[in-house]
Scaffold this motif. Structure first.
Motif, mmCIF file in Angstrom:
data_model
loop_
_atom_site.group_PDB
_atom_site.id
_atom_site.type_symbol
_atom_site.label_atom_id
_atom_site.label_comp_id
_atom_site.label_asym_id
_atom_site.label_seq_id
_atom_site.Cartn_x
_atom_site.Cartn_y
_atom_site.Cartn_z
ATOM 1 N N ILE A 126 10.400 -2.822 -0.984
ATOM 2 C CA ILE A 126 9.806 -2.414 0.287
ATOM 3 C C ILE A 126 9.194 -3.613 1.000
ATOM 4 O O ILE A 126 9.432 -3.855 2.186
ATOM 5 C CB ILE A 126 8.694 -1.371 0.049
ATOM 6 C CG1 ILE A 126 9.256 -0.095 -0.582
ATOM 7 C CG2 ILE A 126 7.964 -1.071 1.355
ATOM 8 C CD1 ILE A 126 9.834 0.869 0.402
ATOM 9 N N ILE A 127 8.427 -4.383 0.242
ATOM 10 C CA ILE A 127 7.754 -5.532 0.842
ATOM 11 C C ILE A 127 8.762 -6.492 1.472
ATOM 12 O O ILE A 127 8.585 -6.950 2.597
ATOM 13 C CB ILE A 127 6.897 -6.268 -0.224
ATOM 14 C CG1 ILE A 127 5.706 -5.388 -0.627
ATOM 15 C CG2 ILE A 127 6.420 -7.618 0.298
ATOM 16 C CD1 ILE A 127 4.978 -5.848 -1.873
ATOM 17 N N ASN A 128 9.826 -6.731 0.733
ATOM 18 C CA ASN A 128 10.839 -7.636 1.259
ATOM 19 C C ASN A 128 11.563 -7.090 2.479
ATOM 20 O O ASN A 128 12.071 -7.840 3.297
ATOM 21 C CB ASN A 128 11.856 -7.984 0.167
ATOM 22 C CG ASN A 128 11.229 -8.866 -0.902
ATOM 23 O OD1 ASN A 128 10.349 -9.676 -0.596
ATOM 24 N ND2 ASN A 128 11.657 -8.700 -2.138
ATOM 25 N N SER A 129 11.588 -5.770 2.553
ATOM 26 C CA SER A 129 12.291 -5.182 3.694
ATOM 27 C C SER A 129 11.450 -5.221 4.972
ATOM 28 O O SER A 129 11.958 -5.003 6.066
ATOM 29 C CB SER A 129 12.686 -3.735 3.385
ATOM 30 O OG SER A 129 11.563 -2.888 3.559
ATOM 31 N N ILE A 130 10.156 -5.483 4.807
ATOM 32 C CA ILE A 130 9.301 -5.562 5.996
ATOM 33 C C ILE A 130 9.450 -6.946 6.612
ATOM 34 O O ILE A 130 9.226 -7.955 5.955
ATOM 35 C CB ILE A 130 7.816 -5.328 5.645
ATOM 36 C CG1 ILE A 130 7.613 -3.944 5.021
ATOM 37 C CG2 ILE A 130 6.939 -5.474 6.885
ATOM 38 C CD1 ILE A 130 6.205 -3.692 4.520
ATOM 39 N N GLY A 131 9.838 -6.965 7.836
ATOM 40 C CA GLY A 131 10.018 -8.261 8.485
ATOM 41 C C GLY A 131 8.712 -8.784 9.031
ATOM 42 O O GLY A 131 7.643 -8.621 8.420
ATOM 43 N N ASN A 132 8.789 -9.371 10.204
ATOM 44 C CA ASN A 132 7.620 -9.959 10.824
ATOM 45 C C ASN A 132 6.809 -8.921 11.589
ATOM 46 O O ASN A 132 5.645 -9.121 11.881
ATOM 47 C CB ASN A 132 8.077 -11.071 11.763
ATOM 48 C CG ASN A 132 7.064 -12.182 11.830
ATOM 49 O OD1 ASN A 132 6.346 -12.417 10.847
ATOM 50 N ND2 ASN A 132 6.990 -12.847 12.967
ATOM 51 N N GLU A 133 7.470 -7.825 11.884
ATOM 52 C CA GLU A 133 6.785 -6.785 12.647
ATOM 53 C C GLU A 133 7.088 -5.424 12.023
ATOM 54 O O GLU A 133 8.111 -5.253 11.369
ATOM 55 C CB GLU A 133 7.259 -6.782 14.100
ATOM 56 C CG GLU A 133 7.103 -8.140 14.776
ATOM 57 C CD GLU A 133 7.042 -8.022 16.297
ATOM 58 O OE1 GLU A 133 7.499 -6.968 16.814
ATOM 59 O OE2 GLU A 133 6.532 -8.957 16.940
ATOM 60 N N LEU A 134 6.172 -4.518 12.215
ATOM 61 C CA LEU A 134 6.351 -3.181 11.645
ATOM 62 C C LEU A 134 5.701 -2.153 12.560
ATOM 63 O O LEU A 134 4.481 -2.180 12.762
ATOM 64 C CB LEU A 134 5.709 -3.113 10.248
ATOM 65 C CG LEU A 134 5.769 -1.767 9.517
ATOM 66 C CD1 LEU A 134 7.206 -1.417 9.145
ATOM 67 C CD2 LEU A 134 4.903 -1.809 8.263
ATOM 68 N N ASP A 135 6.503 -1.254 13.117
ATOM 69 C CA ASP A 135 5.886 -0.254 14.005
ATOM 70 C C ASP A 135 5.341 0.900 13.183
ATOM 71 O O ASP A 135 5.685 1.097 12.021
ATOM 72 C CB ASP A 135 6.898 0.247 15.048
ATOM 73 C CG ASP A 135 8.009 1.029 14.400
ATOM 74 O OD1 ASP A 135 7.844 2.254 14.232
ATOM 75 O OD2 ASP A 135 9.033 0.400 14.029
ATOM 76 N N ASN B 32 0.472 -7.292 2.575
ATOM 77 C CA ASN B 32 -0.635 -7.736 1.731
ATOM 78 C C ASN B 32 -1.242 -6.605 0.912
ATOM 79 O O ASN B 32 -1.697 -6.812 -0.210
ATOM 80 C CB ASN B 32 -1.711 -8.402 2.590
ATOM 81 C CG ASN B 32 -1.335 -9.823 2.946
ATOM 82 O OD1 ASN B 32 -1.412 -10.712 2.107
ATOM 83 N ND2 ASN B 32 -0.884 -10.034 4.179
ATOM 84 N N MET B 33 -1.259 -5.429 1.482
ATOM 85 C CA MET B 33 -1.827 -4.313 0.735
ATOM 86 C C MET B 33 -0.876 -3.852 -0.374
ATOM 87 O O MET B 33 -1.297 -3.607 -1.507
ATOM 88 C CB MET B 33 -2.153 -3.152 1.685
ATOM 89 C CG MET B 33 -3.350 -3.444 2.597
ATOM 90 S SD MET B 33 -3.647 -2.135 3.817
ATOM 91 C CE MET B 33 -4.444 -0.896 2.791
ATOM 92 N N LEU B 34 0.387 -3.769 -0.030
ATOM 93 C CA LEU B 34 1.356 -3.299 -1.032
ATOM 94 C C LEU B 34 1.427 -4.261 -2.222
ATOM 95 O O LEU B 34 1.580 -3.832 -3.359
ATOM 96 C CB LEU B 34 2.743 -3.144 -0.401
ATOM 97 C CG LEU B 34 2.898 -1.965 0.562
ATOM 98 C CD1 LEU B 34 4.261 -2.002 1.236
ATOM 99 C CD2 LEU B 34 2.709 -0.640 -0.174
ATOM 100 N N ILE B 35 1.281 -5.545 -1.914
ATOM 101 C CA ILE B 35 1.423 -6.520 -2.998
ATOM 102 C C ILE B 35 0.297 -6.402 -4.028
ATOM 103 O O ILE B 35 0.480 -6.723 -5.201
ATOM 104 C CB ILE B 35 1.537 -7.952 -2.418
ATOM 105 C CG1 ILE B 35 2.544 -8.744 -3.248
ATOM 106 C CG2 ILE B 35 0.198 -8.645 -2.350
ATOM 107 C CD1 ILE B 35 3.085 -9.944 -2.511
ATOM 108 N N THR B 36 -0.827 -5.874 -3.600
ATOM 109 C CA THR B 36 -1.929 -5.720 -4.571
ATOM 110 C C THR B 36 -1.638 -4.601 -5.568
ATOM 111 O O THR B 36 -2.311 -4.475 -6.570
ATOM 112 C CB THR B 36 -3.270 -5.370 -3.894
ATOM 113 O OG1 THR B 36 -3.174 -4.060 -3.327
ATOM 114 C CG2 THR B 36 -3.639 -6.360 -2.822
ATOM 115 N N MET B 37 -0.664 -3.779 -5.222
ATOM 116 C CA MET B 37 -0.397 -2.627 -6.103
ATOM 117 C C MET B 37 0.700 -2.890 -7.119
ATOM 118 O O MET B 37 1.025 -2.039 -7.935
ATOM 119 C CB MET B 37 -0.056 -1.402 -5.267
ATOM 120 C CG MET B 37 -1.271 -0.933 -4.485
ATOM 121 S SD MET B 37 -1.083 0.745 -3.893
ATOM 122 C CE MET B 37 0.222 0.511 -2.740
ATOM 123 N N ILE B 38 1.276 -4.063 -7.030
ATOM 124 C CA ILE B 38 2.345 -4.380 -7.986
ATOM 125 C C ILE B 38 1.789 -4.505 -9.398
ATOM 126 O O ILE B 38 0.754 -5.117 -9.585
ATOM 127 C CB ILE B 38 3.069 -5.703 -7.573
ATOM 128 C CG1 ILE B 38 3.934 -5.386 -6.358
ATOM 129 C CG2 ILE B 38 3.917 -6.225 -8.703
ATOM 130 C CD1 ILE B 38 4.669 -6.551 -5.817
#
Lengths: 148, 148
Positions: A81-90, A142-148
């Motif tokens: 998921i994290i990798n799929s998020i680019g520079n912007e996210l609506d 940044n938030m998702l990465i804390t949950m790894i």
DNA sequence: CTGACTTTGACTTTTACTGACCAAAGGTGT
DNA sequence: ACACCTTTGGTCAGTAAAAGTCAAAGTCAG
């Protein structure tokens, strides 16, 4: 084929559809023509936490046994998921992402709520509109990465 | 579905609207087609003080049973924090706040990590520096409020 | 043959539900 | 006031409906 293996297969099949299977011990035992404690044997020998399962149960009238498959690939899924998020996210995309993660039980309800509220338009009201999707992408990554 | 669970759900629903639900034992029993003492069973098994409820009652004409949900300190503590956050919040203060909430076990480790990473300078890098404390305040208030 | 894995069943514990009987609060007639 | 009745809710013990435990007996590969 061994009884235990048939029972295991049966439960695995249920878990194929959803990662949550609920059984009634006596009923299942009857269906397989075995003694109820056989079910316990199968559960303790093949559905242990080490093997990636959580077994919860309740006695008494209307009792049940619930077997949940733990997603061992939590980190994998999150990284994906994290990798799929680019520079912007609506916000709409973010909401869909969170709901997917939640229904796949990769994140729990509280985490989902925290993420959703962090990304909400109202929360980011002070951020200039043109920057919001950038900030949201950064927040989520940044938030998702804390949950790894 | 278990009778007890239906009754529990019914009462929970009443408590959803207000922290305070008042029932008449016989009336409720009749509505659910069960004996009145079933209500007591549900109350003593699912609405105990340990589970965060107070049950008061009164016999005789115009008698009643009142179930009150006690909002654990958690909500009070969180509301207190939320109210203390003004229009802006710097990162140092935010970190102290989160650590306090965590060591008071009002929030768990995961929530703490999510909050910290949401407020981190790096996460908010895309936000113009002059706006960061504003955005951080909004983030925290909105995130904390989901945990009440 | 042996040891690990399976299967079975007797016994235990937990939870749900019911009904008979008890206790308290309010109402009423004297 | 008081005695008595009615209207509530409370308690508890008994029954039933689950699931859990454990040890003895069976099976099977090596």
């Amino acid at each position: 084929m061994r009884l235990s293996d048939m029972l295991t297969e049966y439960i695995m099949d249920m878990l194929e559809a959803e990662d949550n299977a609920e059984i009634r011990r006596n009923e299942l035992a009857e269906r397989f023509g075995c003694v109820p404690s056989q079910i316990n044997y199968v559960l303790t020998s093949r559905f242990t936490p080490e093997q990636g399962y959580i077994v919860e149960s309740r006695r008494g009238g209307g009792g049940y046994i619930r077997i949940t498959r733990i997603r061992a690939d939590k980190s994998t899924a999150l990284m994906h998921i994290i990798n799929s998020i680019g520079n912007e996210l609506d916000n709409i995309t973010a909401q869909i992402m969170i709901n997917n993660l939640k229904s796949a039980s990769i994140i729990n309800d509280e985490a989902a709520r925290l993420l959703l509220s962090a990304g909400a338009e109202r929360t980011l009201g002070a951020v200039p509109p043109l920057l919001r999707d950038k900030v949201r992408a950064s927040l989520f990554k940044n938030m998702l990465i804390t949950m790894i």
